[in-house]
Motif scaffolding. Structure first.
Motif, short mmCIF file in Angstrom:
data_model
loop_
_atom_site.label_atom_id
_atom_site.label_comp_id
_atom_site.label_asym_id
_atom_site.label_seq_id
_atom_site.Cartn_x
_atom_site.Cartn_y
_atom_site.Cartn_z
N LEU A 1 0.83 -1.21 0.00
CA LEU A 1 0.00 0.00 0.00
C LEU A 1 0.87 1.27 0.00
CD1 LEU A 1 -2.93 -0.98 2.42
CD2 LEU A 1 -2.71 -1.37 -0.03
N GLY B 1 1.32 5.21 4.92
CA GLY B 1 2.16 5.69 6.02
C GLY B 1 3.59 5.23 5.91
N ILE C 1 5.93 0.39 8.55
CA ILE C 1 5.91 -0.05 9.95
C ILE C 1 6.92 -1.18 10.17
CG2 ILE C 1 4.47 -0.99 11.81
CD1 ILE C 1 2.05 0.34 10.29
N TYR D 1 -6.07 5.18 0.56
CA TYR D 1 -5.54 5.57 1.87
C TYR D 1 -4.42 6.61 1.77
CZ TYR D 1 -7.93 1.36 3.51
OH TYR D 1 -8.88 0.41 3.81
N LEU E 1 -2.59 7.78 4.88
CA LEU E 1 -2.56 7.64 6.34
C LEU E 1 -1.16 7.93 6.87
CD1 LEU E 1 -4.54 4.28 6.68
CD2 LEU E 1 -5.42 6.62 6.88
N GLY E 2 -1.10 8.44 8.08
CA GLY E 2 0.19 8.68 8.71
C GLY E 2 1.08 9.50 7.79
N PRO F 1 2.45 11.19 14.97
CA PRO F 1 2.86 11.70 13.67
C PRO F 1 4.26 12.30 13.77
CG PRO F 1 0.61 12.37 14.15
CD PRO F 1 1.16 11.77 15.41
N GLY F 2 5.11 11.98 12.80
CA GLY F 2 6.50 12.42 12.91
C GLY F 2 7.00 13.16 11.69
N1 CAA Z 1 3.82 -0.11 6.63
C1 CAA Z 1 4.19 -1.32 6.18
N2 CAA Z 1 3.32 -2.14 5.53
C2 CAA Z 1 2.05 -1.73 5.38
C3 CAA Z 1 1.61 -0.48 5.86
C4 CAA Z 1 2.57 0.35 6.51
N3 CAA Z 1 2.28 1.59 6.94
N4 CAA Z 1 0.30 -0.35 5.58
C5 CAA Z 1 -0.06 -1.49 4.94
N5 CAA Z 1 0.98 -2.31 4.82
C6 CAA Z 1 1.03 -3.65 4.21
C7 CAA Z 1 0.38 -4.71 5.09
O1 CAA Z 1 1.29 -5.15 6.05
C8 CAA Z 1 0.02 -5.76 4.07
O2 CAA Z 1 1.17 -6.47 3.74
P1 CAA Z 1 1.07 -8.11 3.56
O3 CAA Z 1 0.15 -8.32 2.40
O4 CAA Z 1 2.50 -8.51 3.26
O5 CAA Z 1 0.55 -8.64 4.85
C9 CAA Z 1 -0.36 -4.94 2.83
O6 CAA Z 1 0.23 -3.64 3.02
C10 CAA Z 1 -1.85 -4.74 2.68
O7 CAA Z 1 -2.33 -4.21 3.90
P2 CAA Z 1 -3.62 -4.82 4.67
O8 CAA Z 1 -3.70 -6.29 4.46
O9 CAA Z 1 -3.54 -4.36 6.10
O10 CAA Z 1 -4.79 -4.10 3.89
P3 CAA Z 1 -6.25 -3.71 4.43
O11 CAA Z 1 -7.01 -3.26 3.23
O12 CAA Z 1 -6.80 -4.81 5.26
O13 CAA Z 1 -6.01 -2.47 5.42
C11 CAA Z 1 -5.07 -0.32 6.08
C12 CAA Z 1 -5.54 -1.24 4.91
C13 CAA Z 1 -6.27 0.10 6.94
C14 CAA Z 1 -4.43 0.90 5.44
C15 CAA Z 1 -4.02 -1.11 6.93
O14 CAA Z 1 -3.04 -1.66 6.08
C16 CAA Z 1 -3.31 -0.23 7.95
O15 CAA Z 1 -3.88 0.09 8.97
N6 CAA Z 1 -2.05 0.15 7.65
C17 CAA Z 1 -1.23 0.91 8.59
C18 CAA Z 1 -1.60 2.37 8.58
C19 CAA Z 1 -0.77 3.12 9.58
O16 CAA Z 1 -0.76 2.83 10.75
N7 CAA Z 1 -0.02 4.14 9.09
C20 CAA Z 1 0.83 4.97 9.94
C21 CAA Z 1 2.25 4.46 9.89
S1 CAA Z 1 3.29 5.30 11.07
C22 CAA Z 1 3.78 6.72 10.30
O17 CAA Z 1 3.37 7.02 9.21
C23 CAA Z 1 4.75 7.57 11.10
C24 CAA Z 1 4.98 8.95 10.56
O18 CAA Z 1 4.25 9.86 10.85
C25 CAA Z 1 6.15 9.24 9.72
#
Ligand code: CAA
Length: 258
Positions: free
Chosen positions: A25, A64, A67, A105, A107-108, A139-140
């Motif tokens: 994603l 985002g 992770i 999406y 996000l983050g 958030p960073g």
């Molecule tokens: N980092 C790494 N991998 C991610 C990711 C992320 N931020 N978001 C999604 N992915 C990966 C998943 O691990 C998954 O990989 P696999 O197929 O290998 O398992 C793939 O993308 C598809 O994701 P989902 O199966 O989870 O897809 P979904 O449709 O069920 O859900 C979602 C979508 C709601 C966006 C969910 O993936 C999610 O919650 N992702 C994380 C969002 C998040 O927390 N973002 C903030 C990150 S922290 C940040 O950004 C810090 C900053 O400020 C700099």
């Protein structure tokens, strides 16, 4: 630099950068951010380009920061190495306009990346949020600073504290996005908007961007002062002469400095 995590193309005077880790994603790892920074600075320096579009897939602009990459980092890693955030400010160095075309999406770090762009166009399936709190972090990459400026404190605080996502309608009502378009039209609309901007005089467009951005980082008096200086400076350009002369002569302007 060859790119593995982004795709780049040019359409006349518009550069399009597509974030390209679809299976994750478009999670933003350091390699992707290095490539994005490199591509942005190259297009900014390229005389043939007048506007840049950043986009993702239909499902995710970017979900985002990566992770998996962050999970193993220690405080010393992130502090000493400026890990995760080291490339995030590159967009601030780009003087040409940058449009985020957001589907799915944002996000983050994905939401933060979109907010660093100058215009956000959203597909009707776009979803924005700062869910870092759910991961035991925050958030960073500017989220706690740019979101309140975009949507005001109460909504920014709620989104950052609860991790709730907002849909495209709510994001437009709140002022985060400039317009919503049907998903199938997002790319064409972003290209059209970028082509419009790229068709104007580049130095004038750059001055407008500089002036609007000053609204976020200065007092009203300082911002108005800068605006006045830049407005006066436009009269030193051939394109101001051409633009106004063309209006008077009822013809299309032929801007030289593009
Ligand atoms: N980092 C790494 N991998 C991610 C990711 C992320 N931020 N978001 C999604 N992915 C990966 C998943 O691990 C998954 O990989 P696999 O197929 O290998 O398992 C793939 O993308 C598809 O994701 P989902 O199966 O989870 O897809 P979904 O449709 O069920 O859900 C979602 C979508 C709601 C966006 C969910 O993936 C999610 O919650 N992702 C994380 C969002 C998040 O927390 N973002 C903030 C990150 S922290 C940040 O950004 C810090 C900053 O400020 C700099």
């Amino acid at each position: 630099m060859s790119y593995e995590n982004i795709l780049v193309e040019t359409v006349e005077r518009v550069a399009v950068i597509t974030l390209h880790r679809p299976k994750a994603l478009n999670a933003l790892n350091d390699a992707l951010m290095d490539e994005l920074g490199d591509a942005l600075l190259r297009f900014d320096a390229d005389e043939a380009i007048g506007c840049i579009v950043i986009t993702g897939t239909d499902k995710a602009f970017a979900a985002g920061a990566d992770i998996g990459m962050m999970a193993g980092y220690s405080y010393m890693d992130v502090y000493k190495g400026d890990y995760v955030t080291r490339n995030w400010e590159t967009l601030r160095r780009v003087r040409k306009p940058v449009i985020a075309a957001v589907a799915g999406y944002a996000l983050g770090g994905g939401c933060e990346l979109a907010m660093m762009c100058d215009i956000i166009l959203a597909a009707d399936n776009a979803r924005f949020g700062q869910p870092e709190v759910k991961l035991g972090t925050m958030p960073g990459a500017g989220g706690t600073q740019r979101l309140p400026r975009a949507v005001a404190k109460a909504k920014a605080m709620e989104l950052c504290l609860t991790g709730r996502m907002m849909d495209a309608d709510e994001a437009e009502r709140a002022g985060l996005v400039s317009r919503i378009v049907p998903l199938a039209e997002l790319r064409d609309e972003a290209l059209r908007t970028a082509a419009t901007v790229a068709g104007y005089s580049l130095p004038i467009v750059m001055m407008i961007k500089e002036s609007v951005n000053a609204a976020y980082e200065s007092t009203l008096a300082e911002g108005v002062h800068l605006e006045r200086r830049l407005f006066h400076a436009t009269f030193a350009t051939e394109d101001q002469k051409e633009g106004m002369q063309a209006f008077v002569e009822k013809r299309a302007p032929a801007f030289r400095h593009r």
